[in-house]
Design an enzyme around this catalytic site. Structure first.
Site, PDB file in Angstrom:
ATOM      1  CE1 TYR A  29      -4.405  -1.286   0.706  1.00 55.80           C
ATOM      2  CE2 TYR A  29      -3.071  -3.042   1.646  1.00 55.80           C
ATOM      3  CZ  TYR A  29      -4.279  -2.577   1.162  1.00 55.80           C
ATOM      4  OH  TYR A  29      -5.366  -3.416   1.142  1.00 55.80           O
ATOM      5  CE1 TYR A  53      -2.407  -6.418   3.813  1.00 52.85           C
ATOM      6  CE2 TYR A  53      -3.245  -6.247   1.579  1.00 52.85           C
ATOM      7  CZ  TYR A  53      -3.417  -6.075   2.939  1.00 52.85           C
ATOM      8  OH  TYR A  53      -4.588  -5.553   3.414  1.00 52.85           O
TER       9      TYR A  53
END
Lengths: 260, 195
Positions: free
Chosen positions: A129, A168
């Site tokens: 992110y 992730y």
């Protein structure tokens, strides 16, 4: 089984610990026999929920005059033309698999939710992110921020062009990985219909390990968070197409003729 | 009305947590500037979001929706305006009262909006709270004035619970509304069943 195998050293929770808790929560839901399509706010496998859920029952409010039966409206000034294409927000093309995500936003009666704001955010193709709290050792992409928005069309439809986000790691437990997902934020015609949720991609092997997706203990409801790959939405030598329809919960005011 | 005949119910899309990484997508610098610029009646409503250990929640989103002072629930576009140059945020137009605000808590768990007082017959801000760790958002109400007996929601609550929904007027004139997600003084949270 009489005894559970020991957790990994120093009390670190393993995936096996979380798997057991997920299974226990699902079993408890099935034994209860009361349909619940939203996730329970008290969901122990998702550790951050422990101190962030109310312990008192919600107070049910049936008030035909409630302000919550109406809600905010959005318009041309709240979006720009490029907001729905996350691959065009920088000078170059982002890395990753170009996709489109298309669908319709409906209310419980199947009526389209028109002209309302829909916002999305996501990780890049490497699962990172654009946020300083995300210190996952995966590369940032200078050509991808990962946020977009649009207004729904008259038929409730929306469409985004983006890249497929990567899975992730996170720190809920040892070796915890989130399946690839896109965050969605939606408004209906009533504030009661407000929704923030996540869209997943079909066939992701991480589904069963993820306490956030599994916080929806009803399997049919959980399935509705997974988009469908639709070949007719793919474009030759350009992008892969996914369809995801969204149905907003909650009552809304019934407008009388005078209010129109 | 023909439209009110039962229709087949579509199964809803479940909620999921807002997670920790919404910070580059949802916050808007003008999100809490609900009152038109320079309006003499503007009031500030603010508070802290706290978890069950009494710790501030630095990654929450607090949204507010309310009737306009004249009672209207029509709202207006422009709560989260964007500029057409790079798609970034721009100030609100300074004139329209949209009725909607979005405030994100800071590192100390604090949020604030500057708005116009809601009317006497709906003297509250409807509040929706999102946070990492919260699997499904929560609704509550911040009453800026105590409506006294006759309020459908407040009448059903004991004094201590009722108290959690009344914003406190501060010496500086602001209205303080803390949101306690869990614990002894847990805020009353709402559910809106189909009518």
């Amino acid at each position: 089984m009489s005894t559970a195998p020991p957790s990994s050293p120093a009390g670190v929770l393993t995936q096996q610990d979380i798997d057991r808790e997920i299974a226990a929560a699902r079993k408890a839901y099935q034994a209860e026999g009361v349909p619940r399509q939203h996730p329970a706010r008290d969901y122990p496998p998702y550790r951050s929920s422990t101190l962030r859920h109310p312990t008192r029952a919600l107070v049910s409010l049936r008030d035909p005059e409630a302000a919550e039966l109406r809600g905010p409206v959005f318009g041309a000034t709240d979006v720009t033309d490029l907001d729905a294409d996350l691959t065009r927000q920088h000078h170059g093309e982002p890395l990753g698999e170009r996709i489109t995500v298309t669908g319709r936003v409906l209310d419980r009666a199947g009526r389209p939710v028109a002209g309302q704001l829909l916002e999305i955010w996501q990780a890049n193709a490497s699962g990172r992110y654009a946020h300083q709290r995300d210190q996952h050792r995966a590369p940032l992409d200078p050509n991808f921020t990962g946020s977009g928005r649009c207004l729904t069309a008259a038929d409730g439809s929306y469409s985004f062009t983006t890249i497929k986000p990567g899975p992730y790691p996170w720190r809920n437990h040892d070796n915890a990985w989130r399946p690839a997902h896109i965050h969605f934020s939606l408004f209906g015609t009533a504030f009661t219909q407000r929704l923030v949720t996540q869209m997943y991609f079909p066939g992701d092997p991480l589904f069963r390990y993820d306490p956030i997706l599994q916080s929806v203990t009803d399997s049919a409801a959980r399935e509705r968070l997974v988009a469908a790959y639709e070949h007719d939405l793919s474009r030759s030598e350009w992008s892969l197409g996914y369809r995801w329809d969204i149905v907003l919960d909650g009552p809304a005011a019934t407008l009388t003729e005078e209010e129109h | 009305m023909a439209q009110q005949l039962p229709t087949p119910e579509h199964p809803l899309t479940p909620a999921q947590t807002i997670g920790p990484f919404f910070g580059y997508a949802l916050p808007h610098p003008a999100g809490g500037d609900i009152a038109p610029v320079g309006h003499p009646d503007a009031v500030t409503v603010h508070g802290t979001v706290l978890d069950g250990a009494g710790q501030p929640v630095p990654d929450a989103v607090v949204e507010t929706w309310q009737a306009a002072p004249d009672g209207s629930l029509d709202g207006a576009p422009g709560s989260l305006p964007r500029n057409g140059v790079d798609g970034g945020p721009r100030p609100r137009n300074g004139v329209d009262f949209t009725g909607f605000g979005r405030a994100c808590t800071d590192a100390a768990g604090h949020w604030s909006v500057r708005t116009l007082p809601p009317p006497a017959d709906r003297p509250y801000l409807a509040v929706c709270v999102f946070a990492r760790g919260l699997t499904h958002h929560l609704f509550t109400r911040a009453y800026l004035t105590d409506p006294g007996p006759g309020d459908l929601l407040l009448d059903d609550l004991d004094a201590a619970r009722r108290d959690t929904l009344i914003a406190r007027r501060q010496p500086d004139g602001t209205h303080r509304f803390d949101i306690r997600l869990q614990g002894e003084k847990e805020t009353v949270f709402l559910d809106f069943p189909e009518q």
